[in-house]
Design an enzyme around this catalytic site. Sequence first.
Site, PDB file in Angstrom:
ATOM      1  N   GLU A 173       9.263 -14.969 -10.172  1.00  0.00           N
ATOM      2  CA  GLU A 173       8.458 -13.828  -9.727  1.00  0.00           C
ATOM      3  C   GLU A 173       8.052 -12.907 -10.868  1.00  0.00           C
ATOM      4  OE1 GLU A 173      10.291 -11.076  -6.963  1.00  0.00           O
ATOM      5  OE2 GLU A 173      12.243 -11.393  -7.865  1.00  0.00           O
ATOM      6  N   LYS A 190       6.448  -4.268  -3.337  1.00  0.00           N
ATOM      7  CA  LYS A 190       7.873  -4.026  -3.143  1.00  0.00           C
ATOM      8  C   LYS A 190       8.284  -4.128  -1.685  1.00  0.00           C
ATOM      9  CE  LYS A 190      11.932  -2.586  -4.536  1.00  0.00           C
ATOM     10  NZ  LYS A 190      12.713  -3.612  -5.235  1.00  0.00           N
ATOM     11  N   CYS A 246       0.828  -1.194   0.000  1.00  0.00           N
ATOM     12  CA  CYS A 246       0.000   0.000   0.000  1.00  0.00           C
ATOM     13  C   CYS A 246       0.874   1.260   0.000  1.00  0.00           C
ATOM     14  CB  CYS A 246      -0.941   0.092   1.182  1.00  0.00           C
ATOM     15  SG  CYS A 246      -2.105  -1.261   1.274  1.00  0.00           S
ATOM     16  N   ARG A 273       4.107  -0.338  -4.641  1.00  0.00           N
ATOM     17  CA  ARG A 273       3.784  -0.796  -3.293  1.00  0.00           C
ATOM     18  C   ARG A 273       2.465  -1.562  -3.236  1.00  0.00           C
ATOM     19  NH1 ARG A 273       6.776   1.673   0.559  1.00  0.00           N
ATOM     20  NH2 ARG A 273       5.261   1.113   2.130  1.00  0.00           N
ATOM     21  N   GLU A 331      18.707 -17.169  -6.195  1.00  0.00           N
ATOM     22  CA  GLU A 331      18.278 -15.851  -6.669  1.00  0.00           C
ATOM     23  C   GLU A 331      17.811 -15.920  -8.133  1.00  0.00           C
ATOM     24  OE1 GLU A 331      17.444 -13.278  -5.320  1.00  0.00           O
ATOM     25  OE2 GLU A 331      17.614 -11.647  -6.760  1.00  0.00           O
ATOM     26  N   LYS A 370      14.136 -14.822  -9.428  1.00  0.00           N
ATOM     27  CA  LYS A 370      13.943 -13.809 -10.468  1.00  0.00           C
ATOM     28  C   LYS A 370      13.040 -14.370 -11.560  1.00  0.00           C
ATOM     29  CE  LYS A 370      14.763 -10.727  -8.989  1.00  0.00           C
ATOM     30  NZ  LYS A 370      15.313 -10.666  -7.665  1.00  0.00           N
ATOM     31  N   ASN A 421      -1.800   2.214   5.617  1.00  0.00           N
ATOM     32  CA  ASN A 421      -0.849   1.209   5.133  1.00  0.00           C
ATOM     33  C   ASN A 421      -0.426   0.408   6.360  1.00  0.00           C
ATOM     34  OD1 ASN A 421       1.327  -0.192   4.017  1.00  0.00           O
ATOM     35  ND2 ASN A 421       2.720   1.515   4.325  1.00  0.00           N
ATOM     36  N   GLY A 422      -0.572  -0.910   6.294  1.00  0.00           N
ATOM     37  CA  GLY A 422      -0.179  -1.751   7.434  1.00  0.00           C
ATOM     38  C   GLY A 422      -1.280  -2.731   7.788  1.00  0.00           C
ATOM     39  N   TRP A 438      -2.568  -2.867  -1.703  1.00  0.00           N
ATOM     40  CA  TRP A 438      -2.176  -4.279  -1.817  1.00  0.00           C
ATOM     41  C   TRP A 438      -3.013  -4.977  -0.763  1.00  0.00           C
ATOM     42  CZ3 TRP A 438      -0.029  -8.230   1.113  1.00  0.00           C
ATOM     43  CH2 TRP A 438       0.519  -9.302   0.407  1.00  0.00           C
ATOM     44  N   HIS A 454      18.243 -36.692  -4.799  1.00  0.00           N
ATOM     45  CA  HIS A 454      17.491 -37.126  -3.622  1.00  0.00           C
ATOM     46  C   HIS A 454      16.001 -36.871  -3.806  1.00  0.00           C
ATOM     47  CE1 HIS A 454      21.147 -38.082  -1.494  1.00  0.00           C
ATOM     48  NE2 HIS A 454      21.634 -36.913  -1.899  1.00  0.00           N
TER      49      HIS A 454
END
Length: 615
Positions: free
Chosen positions: A495, A610, A2, A27, A488, A492, A106-107, A76, A511
């Site tokens: 996502e 983000k 948000c 955000r 990583e 990438k 926001n939160g 969000w 395994h």
Amino acid sequence: MCGIVGYIGDKQAAPILLDALERLEYRGYDSAGLAVRNDEGIATVVKAKGRLKILYEKVDGGRTLKGHIGIGHTRWATHGEPSEANAHPHISGSSSEDSLVVGVHNGIIENYVELKEKLVKNGYEFYSQTDTEVAVKLVDFYYSKFKSPTKALSKAMMRIRGSYSLAFLFKDHQEQIWTAKKDAPMIIGVTKDEAFIASDVPAILKYTQDIYQIGNCEMACVEAGNVHFYNIDEEEIVKDTEHITWDLDAAERGGYEHFMIKEIHEQPKALKDTYNSLVKDGSINLAKSGLTPDIIKGISEIRIVACGSAWHVGMVAKYVIEDMAKIAVQVDLASEFRYHCPVIKKDTLAIVISQSGETADSLAALREAKSKGVRTLAILNVLGSSISREADHVLYTLAGPEIAVATTKAYSAQMLICYLLSIEFAFVRSEIDSAKYQYYLQQLELLPSSVASILEDKERIQWFASKFSTIHDAFFIGRGIDYAIALEGSLKMKEVSYVHSEAYAAGELKHGTISLIEDGTLLIGILTQNRLFEKTVSNMVECKSRGAYLFAIAAAGHYNIEDIADFTIYMPNIDEHFIGSLAVIPLQLFGYYTSVIRGLDVDKPRNLAKSVTVE
Ligand code: F6R
């Protein structure tokens, strides 16, 4: 998670709010809304589900909403699905015109169910599923009782559990925006005739580079050209501004199609700037952070806590620090750290790595470490963020604003700081001599130009991505540092391109996972470590004989890899401790181009935000 903006001044608020929201859209982007009060004192709320551009069109770029004061929000979703009803701003009355309070948040308000019950008993009705509507109505409840914004906000803050940055318009205070904050970001910028509030710096950089940080459990009354701060006891407090050195260019796309590719290209600069901020006249200088040689000598163990890509940086750091400085390093996911009752030895250094400095789990892990009485160091990109205010020591990456949701340049700059810590720790603790120290620094100086040379060859990766853009799965393997880079690369990929991908320590494949390898499965092997080269090659061969298509990222010189790999990229020569910083670049490009070719929203992948300020 948000984004909040607010404006009061001599210009029309709505176009400014929309422009600022656009810079915060990273955000959250499932719905957006504005509340603007006109010169007759009537507040109008307009909301839209979906991307900001839908709201933009609904208000004709702001032209249909007249007024010099307003607040805005990009969401969000946490409580309640993305919908117009759940979008912010929320109102306390039956319409925006008759509401005493209109607010954005926001939160997360953890005890919103209990607060809602109290409000329902007091006659309040609810139209949305959000915790924010509860906060707005709680403030209304106290405002109706005490007729004072500071009293209403302080009472509400005392009742609310959770994290929030809140902004309100009060019907009775037509020339003011009120804000309150705990554990979620909020900054305020004031110019001669205007004032701005925002969740992050890029939203208001255009207007001012001098910003106020509002602290936890503090409130602010924002007026055109003025701001007053109060603590939770309603006492006025005085604050100084901080000067932000990022300029607007850094927060804009500057001719690139997406922020992600722009930020990938900014990595040489981010590396150079971060290096130059900590290395002076051929030696590493951590004085700014307060980490002295005595402190470094006294460290018995290191615990790194972080989330997502920052956790992957921690994985690289573990391999490098243990090898170079011979200090035991454990890397924990910040979201797990508190819940496994960590046993932390005295003289441990806890390192929190975070681009935003606002990630709720990383902040909670920092607090957990502090509660165990150990020293904490934060590696951050955003100045003045929540984590920066609580860590004992802070080192900043100079990556500039990172807008694309998927991190690239901040990740690389974080890794560089870990290398510098490792070299310094090794030297101070006499694990390396000054010749080795100088050698490592010289090698690090090669990083920016080596990254730039890989970027020059990006068309090859683009071509490869177009060939594989329709795949369903990809596997990334490596050992040691290469495994950390595989993690990583895989993140990438998934996502931004939505291709299912997995990263495995190469030796683990047999395994279980090897059963997934079939004709044409893409397997990406990272082979930068000499002593592990043959072992990872064997694992790749095992997959090839089961039909896998092999993409190898190898250190220069290992040209025999072409005998087995179908596609190979070689890394420029550099010390093996640091070569992961090069190997990740083709993987960032691969994820990026796959996403572009698949026609996806690279900078704002679905369901992501983000800065993750909720648990
Ligand atoms: C992935 C990504 C995330 C972040 C994670 C931590 O591309 O960006 O995995 O690394 O959310 O965020 P910060 O570093 O802000 O704590």
